[in-house]
Design a protein around this motif. Structure first.
Motif, short mmCIF file in Angstrom:
data_model
loop_
_atom_site.label_atom_id
_atom_site.label_comp_id
_atom_site.label_asym_id
_atom_site.label_seq_id
_atom_site.Cartn_x
_atom_site.Cartn_y
_atom_site.Cartn_z
N VAL A 10 26.03 0.08 -11.54
CA VAL A 10 27.44 -0.30 -11.42
C VAL A 10 27.95 0.12 -10.04
O VAL A 10 27.84 1.29 -9.67
CB VAL A 10 28.29 0.35 -12.52
CG1 VAL A 10 29.77 0.01 -12.33
CG2 VAL A 10 27.83 -0.12 -13.90
N ASN A 11 28.48 -0.83 -9.30
CA ASN A 11 28.99 -0.55 -7.96
C ASN A 11 30.49 -0.31 -8.01
O ASN A 11 31.30 -1.21 -7.78
CB ASN A 11 28.67 -1.72 -7.02
CG ASN A 11 29.19 -1.46 -5.61
OD1 ASN A 11 29.39 -0.32 -5.21
ND2 ASN A 11 29.41 -2.53 -4.87
N GLY A 12 30.85 0.94 -8.32
CA GLY A 12 32.25 1.35 -8.23
C GLY A 12 32.50 2.00 -6.89
O GLY A 12 33.37 1.60 -6.12
N VAL A 13 31.71 3.03 -6.58
CA VAL A 13 31.72 3.70 -5.28
C VAL A 13 30.40 3.36 -4.60
O VAL A 13 29.32 3.60 -5.16
CB VAL A 13 31.87 5.22 -5.44
CG1 VAL A 13 31.82 5.92 -4.08
CG2 VAL A 13 33.17 5.55 -6.17
N VAL A 14 30.48 2.81 -3.40
CA VAL A 14 29.29 2.29 -2.72
C VAL A 14 28.20 3.35 -2.58
O VAL A 14 27.03 3.11 -2.87
CB VAL A 14 29.66 1.72 -1.34
CG1 VAL A 14 28.41 1.38 -0.53
CG2 VAL A 14 30.52 0.47 -1.51
N ALA A 15 28.57 4.55 -2.12
CA ALA A 15 27.58 5.60 -1.91
C ALA A 15 26.89 5.98 -3.21
O ALA A 15 25.67 6.23 -3.24
CB ALA A 15 28.24 6.83 -1.28
N ASP A 16 27.63 6.00 -4.30
CA ASP A 16 27.04 6.34 -5.60
C ASP A 16 26.07 5.25 -6.06
O ASP A 16 24.99 5.55 -6.58
CB ASP A 16 28.13 6.52 -6.65
CG ASP A 16 28.99 7.76 -6.41
OD1 ASP A 16 28.55 8.63 -5.62
OD2 ASP A 16 30.08 7.84 -6.99
N ALA A 17 26.45 3.99 -5.84
CA ALA A 17 25.56 2.89 -6.22
C ALA A 17 24.27 2.93 -5.41
O ALA A 17 23.18 2.73 -5.95
CB ALA A 17 26.27 1.55 -6.03
N ALA A 18 24.38 3.21 -4.11
CA ALA A 18 23.19 3.30 -3.26
C ALA A 18 22.30 4.45 -3.71
O ALA A 18 21.06 4.33 -3.73
CB ALA A 18 23.61 3.48 -1.81
N ASN A 19 22.89 5.57 -4.09
CA ASN A 19 22.11 6.71 -4.57
C ASN A 19 21.40 6.39 -5.88
O ASN A 19 20.27 6.83 -6.11
CB ASN A 19 23.02 7.93 -4.75
CG ASN A 19 23.40 8.58 -3.43
OD1 ASN A 19 22.68 8.43 -2.44
ND2 ASN A 19 24.52 9.26 -3.40
N ASP A 20 22.07 5.63 -6.75
CA ASP A 20 21.44 5.24 -8.02
C ASP A 20 20.22 4.37 -7.75
O ASP A 20 19.17 4.53 -8.40
CB ASP A 20 22.44 4.48 -8.90
CG ASP A 20 23.49 5.40 -9.52
OD1 ASP A 20 23.27 6.63 -9.53
OD2 ASP A 20 24.52 4.89 -9.98
N ILE A 21 20.34 3.44 -6.82
CA ILE A 21 19.20 2.58 -6.49
C ILE A 21 18.09 3.40 -5.86
O ILE A 21 16.91 3.21 -6.17
CB ILE A 21 19.65 1.45 -5.54
CG1 ILE A 21 20.60 0.50 -6.27
CG2 ILE A 21 18.43 0.68 -5.00
CD1 ILE A 21 21.22 -0.56 -5.39
N ALA A 22 18.45 4.36 -5.00
CA ALA A 22 17.43 5.23 -4.39
C ALA A 22 16.70 6.03 -5.46
O ALA A 22 15.48 6.26 -5.34
CB ALA A 22 18.10 6.16 -3.38
N SER A 23 17.39 6.45 -6.50
CA SER A 23 16.75 7.19 -7.59
C SER A 23 15.74 6.31 -8.33
O SER A 23 14.65 6.76 -8.71
CB SER A 23 17.80 7.70 -8.58
OG SER A 23 18.66 8.65 -7.95
N ILE A 24 16.10 5.05 -8.53
CA ILE A 24 15.17 4.10 -9.16
C ILE A 24 13.93 3.93 -8.29
O ILE A 24 12.79 3.95 -8.78
CB ILE A 24 15.87 2.75 -9.39
CG1 ILE A 24 16.97 2.89 -10.44
CG2 ILE A 24 14.85 1.67 -9.80
CD1 ILE A 24 17.88 1.68 -10.55
N MET A 25 14.14 3.76 -6.98
CA MET A 25 13.03 3.59 -6.06
C MET A 25 12.12 4.81 -6.05
O MET A 25 10.89 4.70 -6.02
CB MET A 25 13.56 3.30 -4.66
CG MET A 25 14.30 1.98 -4.56
SD MET A 25 15.18 1.76 -2.99
CE MET A 25 13.79 1.66 -1.86
N ASN A 26 12.70 6.00 -6.10
CA ASN A 26 11.91 7.23 -6.11
C ASN A 26 11.06 7.32 -7.38
O ASN A 26 9.88 7.67 -7.33
CB ASN A 26 12.82 8.44 -6.01
CG ASN A 26 12.05 9.74 -5.94
OD1 ASN A 26 11.21 9.94 -5.08
ND2 ASN A 26 12.34 10.64 -6.87
N ALA A 27 11.66 6.96 -8.52
CA ALA A 27 10.91 7.00 -9.78
C ALA A 27 9.77 5.99 -9.76
O ALA A 27 8.65 6.29 -10.18
CB ALA A 27 11.85 6.72 -10.95
N GLU A 28 10.03 4.80 -9.25
CA GLU A 28 9.00 3.76 -9.22
C GLU A 28 7.85 4.14 -8.30
O GLU A 28 6.69 3.77 -8.55
CB GLU A 28 9.61 2.42 -8.78
CG GLU A 28 10.47 1.76 -9.84
CD GLU A 28 9.68 1.25 -11.02
OE1 GLU A 28 8.47 0.99 -10.86
OE2 GLU A 28 10.26 1.10 -12.11
#
Length: 206
Positions: free
Chosen positions: A171-189
């Motif tokens: 969910v893109n409410g705050v841009v920095a938070d959304a980017a961090n969430d995607i980075a967490s997915i990338m790290n897990a993958e």
């Protein structure tokens, strides 16, 4: 001599409805992480401030259709009378070199990638906080007529119904938070046990 694991890059598809903020979130992700953002191709006119070869490769309908005929596109779709698509060669080259690649594309394109590259592609659906925010973002561009705005908004509501085809959502409410969430997915993958696990085991088999 120590052995190392030669990995192939991951292909991350970030898509979502018009107004979800895909471009803004991807720019933030690039600012903080080492990942290659593929430049898409389109036949639409540039918006104010957009530069050819940076935001998109802007081409004519005839040029785009020639690329399709030549098999040069990894995916493409026609949205609101304009083509959008991803040139194939650069993406595959980065993946083979072990570089992670982001495709910032529409939902139609994302589903094409899933069909063509089901093992390689990791699909992330970017959502707005709510429909009111989505509508305001579309209006805020200031580049489209009321009819076009309403058409994009209705199409966005239909696209959201396809979220079940994706692997993750953010969910893109705050841009920095959304980017961090995607980075967490990338790290897990990046730490997922690979399908060809035997290659990984060999690194520890003396």
């Amino acid at each position: 001599m120590a052995k190392t694991h030669q990995r192939v890059g991951h292909l991350y598809v970030i898509s979502g409805p018009s107004g979800a903020g895909k471009g803004t979130v991807c720019k933030e992700l690039l600012r903080t992480h080492d990942v290659h953002l593929s430049t898409s191709m389109t036949t639409r006119n540039p918006r104010p401030g957009e530069v050819d070869g940076i935001e998109y490769f802007f081409v004519s309908h005839e040029e785009f259709e020639e690329h399709i005929a030549n098999g040069d596109m990894l995916e493409y779709a026609k949205v609101f009378d304009n083509y959008y698509g991803t040139p194939k060669d650069a993406v595959l080259r980065h993946l083979k070199r072990g570089r992670d690649v982001i495709l910032e594309i529409d939902v139609q394109g994302g589903l094409q990638i899933k069909k063509k590259m089901p093992e390689e592609a990791i699909l992330i659906f970017l959502l707005p906080p709510d429909l009111d925010t989505l509508y305001d973002r579309i209006v805020g561009r200031g580049t489209e007529s009321k009819a076009d705005i309403d058409r994009r908004f209705n199409e966005a509501r239909n696209e959201i119904k396809l979220i079940g085809e994706y692997d993750y959502y953010v969910v893109n409410g705050v841009v920095a938070d959304a980017a961090n969430d995607i980075a967490s997915i990338m790290n897990a993958e990046s730490h997922r046990v690979p399908e060809r696990v035997s290659e990984l085991i060999k690194l520890y088999d003396e």
